[in-house]
Design a protein around this motif. Structure first.
Motif, PDB file in Angstrom:
ATOM      1  N   ARG A 196     -10.695 -37.137  87.618  1.00 47.65           N
ATOM      2  CA  ARG A 196     -11.235 -36.062  88.018  1.00 47.65           C
ATOM      3  C   ARG A 196      -9.986 -35.116  88.734  1.00 47.65           C
ATOM      4  O   ARG A 196      -9.229 -35.464  89.666  1.00 47.65           O
ATOM      5  CB  ARG A 196     -12.088 -36.238  89.358  1.00 47.65           C
ATOM      6  N   THR A 197     -10.263 -33.510  88.333  1.00 52.21           N
ATOM      7  CA  THR A 197      -9.245 -32.856  88.913  1.00 52.21           C
ATOM      8  C   THR A 197      -9.720 -31.824  89.867  1.00 52.21           C
ATOM      9  O   THR A 197     -10.703 -31.316  89.582  1.00 52.21           O
ATOM     10  CB  THR A 197      -8.468 -31.932  87.747  1.00 52.21           C
TER      11      THR A 197
ATOM     12  N   ASP B 241      -3.266 -28.416  82.526  1.00 50.96           N
ATOM     13  CA  ASP B 241      -4.037 -29.502  82.737  1.00 50.96           C
ATOM     14  C   ASP B 241      -3.627 -30.596  83.254  1.00 50.96           C
ATOM     15  O   ASP B 241      -2.673 -31.407  82.913  1.00 50.96           O
ATOM     16  CB  ASP B 241      -4.588 -30.220  81.268  1.00 50.96           C
ATOM     17  N   PRO B 242      -3.780 -30.707  84.821  1.00 56.06           N
ATOM     18  CA  PRO B 242      -3.017 -31.515  85.648  1.00 56.06           C
ATOM     19  C   PRO B 242      -3.211 -33.119  85.385  1.00 56.06           C
ATOM     20  O   PRO B 242      -2.757 -34.020  85.154  1.00 56.06           O
ATOM     21  CB  PRO B 242      -3.424 -31.204  87.129  1.00 56.06           C
ATOM     22  N   GLY B 243      -4.583 -33.345  85.025  1.00 57.00           N
ATOM     23  CA  GLY B 243      -4.990 -34.646  84.527  1.00 57.00           C
ATOM     24  C   GLY B 243      -4.362 -35.337  83.200  1.00 57.00           C
ATOM     25  O   GLY B 243      -3.855 -36.520  83.477  1.00 57.00           O
TER      26      GLY B 243
ATOM     27  N   THR C  90       0.994 -26.905  89.864  1.00 53.91           N
ATOM     28  CA  THR C  90       0.591 -26.000  88.619  1.00 53.91           C
ATOM     29  C   THR C  90       1.529 -24.642  88.569  1.00 53.91           C
ATOM     30  O   THR C  90       0.722 -23.593  87.992  1.00 53.91           O
ATOM     31  CB  THR C  90      -0.827 -25.976  88.719  1.00 53.91           C
TER      32      THR C  90
ATOM     33  N   ASP D 171      -2.056 -29.070  77.316  1.00 58.44           N
ATOM     34  CA  ASP D 171      -1.782 -29.515  78.519  1.00 58.44           C
ATOM     35  C   ASP D 171      -0.742 -28.631  79.300  1.00 58.44           C
ATOM     36  O   ASP D 171      -0.910 -28.646  80.678  1.00 58.44           O
ATOM     37  CB  ASP D 171      -1.340 -30.790  78.472  1.00 58.44           C
TER      38      ASP D 171
ATOM     39  N   ALA E 228      -2.723 -29.046  92.773  1.00 62.06           N
ATOM     40  CA  ALA E 228      -4.141 -29.683  92.316  1.00 62.06           C
ATOM     41  C   ALA E 228      -3.981 -31.042  92.369  1.00 62.06           C
ATOM     42  O   ALA E 228      -3.104 -31.930  92.278  1.00 62.06           O
ATOM     43  CB  ALA E 228      -4.375 -29.493  90.845  1.00 62.06           C
ATOM     44  N   TRP E 229      -5.351 -31.632  92.776  1.00 58.34           N
ATOM     45  CA  TRP E 229      -5.530 -32.995  93.200  1.00 58.34           C
ATOM     46  C   TRP E 229      -5.918 -33.909  91.759  1.00 58.34           C
ATOM     47  O   TRP E 229      -6.761 -33.206  91.074  1.00 58.34           O
ATOM     48  CB  TRP E 229      -6.525 -33.277  94.163  1.00 58.34           C
ATOM     49  N   VAL E 230      -5.436 -34.692  91.518  1.00 58.10           N
ATOM     50  CA  VAL E 230      -5.793 -35.617  90.526  1.00 58.10           C
ATOM     51  C   VAL E 230      -6.178 -37.144  90.892  1.00 58.10           C
ATOM     52  O   VAL E 230      -5.602 -37.719  91.410  1.00 58.10           O
ATOM     53  CB  VAL E 230      -4.871 -35.689  89.138  1.00 58.10           C
TER      54      VAL E 230
ATOM     55  N   ARG F 162      -8.774 -28.478  91.857  1.00 59.33           N
ATOM     56  CA  ARG F 162      -8.060 -27.194  92.120  1.00 59.33           C
ATOM     57  C   ARG F 162      -8.315 -26.402  93.360  1.00 59.33           C
ATOM     58  O   ARG F 162      -8.973 -26.880  94.234  1.00 59.33           O
ATOM     59  CB  ARG F 162      -8.261 -26.348  90.624  1.00 59.33           C
TER      60      ARG F 162
END
Length: 266
Positions: free
Chosen positions: A45-46, A100-102, A69, A156, A34-36, A48
């Motif tokens: 902003r996350t 929750d990656p963020g 993740t 998280d 996932a990008w954060v 997926r």
């Protein structure tokens, strides 16, 4: 069987975005990633796997992180305080997955086992305080596992499948000034009848008593003759012994006369 702690870093990549030029189109992350995106102001902003990727305009986002993740296995070694002076050592194995990656990026979690070491020890310590050396290991281990059944982490990070294993007690040290080798009894057995002295087992360290050093000798004063009374004359001074040098080809006879071959007088 794992015999050491096992952990992982959930943040796989992190980089700073330029302010002047846009970084170009951003690819959607692969499954399990996932990008954060972190802006200068406002919420993160996350993105997926399979979600639409926002347009990265210059100056909007300052940093971006790639977060893992997928699920991982964690192994933690814990030291728990028991009832009385005894301490319990246990190993906890469990599964972990970032939900929750963020939030993981915001909390700065880079070592997952270290992040959960304190909460796990706090939960198991409440159980271990009620058990002492008089309880069986099986009863203590069952109580620890019962306390982990409903331990699921937080919103998280999800934790599941936790299992505690009680480790053998560590051997006490031999005390100050002693040495201990595994498998060797601390005190040697008594000597057989008829043999004097104390026996020493291999691997033990025997203290030696050092002999004290002798006191330093006082420096000897120079030889000074005692004072002479005024009415006693001084002793005669003897003339120094005269040594005769021998010349090659000359010599003396037994009666003290020189040899004629040396040119001397008879």
């Amino acid at each position: 069987m794992v015999t050491r702690a096992l952990t992982y870093d959930p943040v796989l990549e992190g980089r700073t975005l330029p302010r002047a030029l846009p970084p170009g189109p951003l690819r959607t992350p692969p499954p399990g990633r996932a990008w954060v995106l972190v802006p200068d102001a406002g919420p993160m902003r996350t993105v997926r796997a399979g979600e639409p990727v926002p347009e990265l305009r210059a100056g909007v986002y300052r940093r971006m992180f790639l977060v893992d993740t997928t699920e991982h296995r964690l192994v933690l070694d814990l030291r728990l305080a028991g009832r009385g002076p005894s301490a319990l050592h246990c190993r906890v194995e469990l599964m972990c997955r970032v939900t929750d990656p963020g939030a993981v990026v915001a909390r700065g979690i880079r070592d997952m086992s270290a992040a959960w070491h304190g909460p796990l020890r706090e939960r198991l310590r409440n159980v271990s305080r009620g058990y002492g050396a008089d309880r069986s290991r099986a009863a203590v281990q069952d109580a620890l596992n019962a306390a982990l059944r409903d331990f699921t982490g937080d919103p998280d990070v999800r934790l599941y499948g936790a299992r505690a294993e009680l480790l053998p007690r560590r051997e006490p040290s031999a005390g100050p000034g002693g040495s201990r080798v595994r498998g060797i009894p601390h005190r040697p057995p008594a000597a057989p009848p008829g043999l004097g002295g104390s026996g020493v087992l291999p691997g033990e360290v025997v203290a030696r008593k050092e002999e004290p050093l002798p006191p330093p000798r006082p420096s000897r004063p120079p030889d000074v003759p005692p004072p002479r009374p005024p009415d006693v004359p001084p002793p005669p001074v003897s003339a120094p012994e005269r040594r005769v040098s021998r010349v090659r080809g000359a010599g003396t006879t037994d009666d003290g006369r020189r040899d004629r071959r040396g040119g001397g007088r008879t």
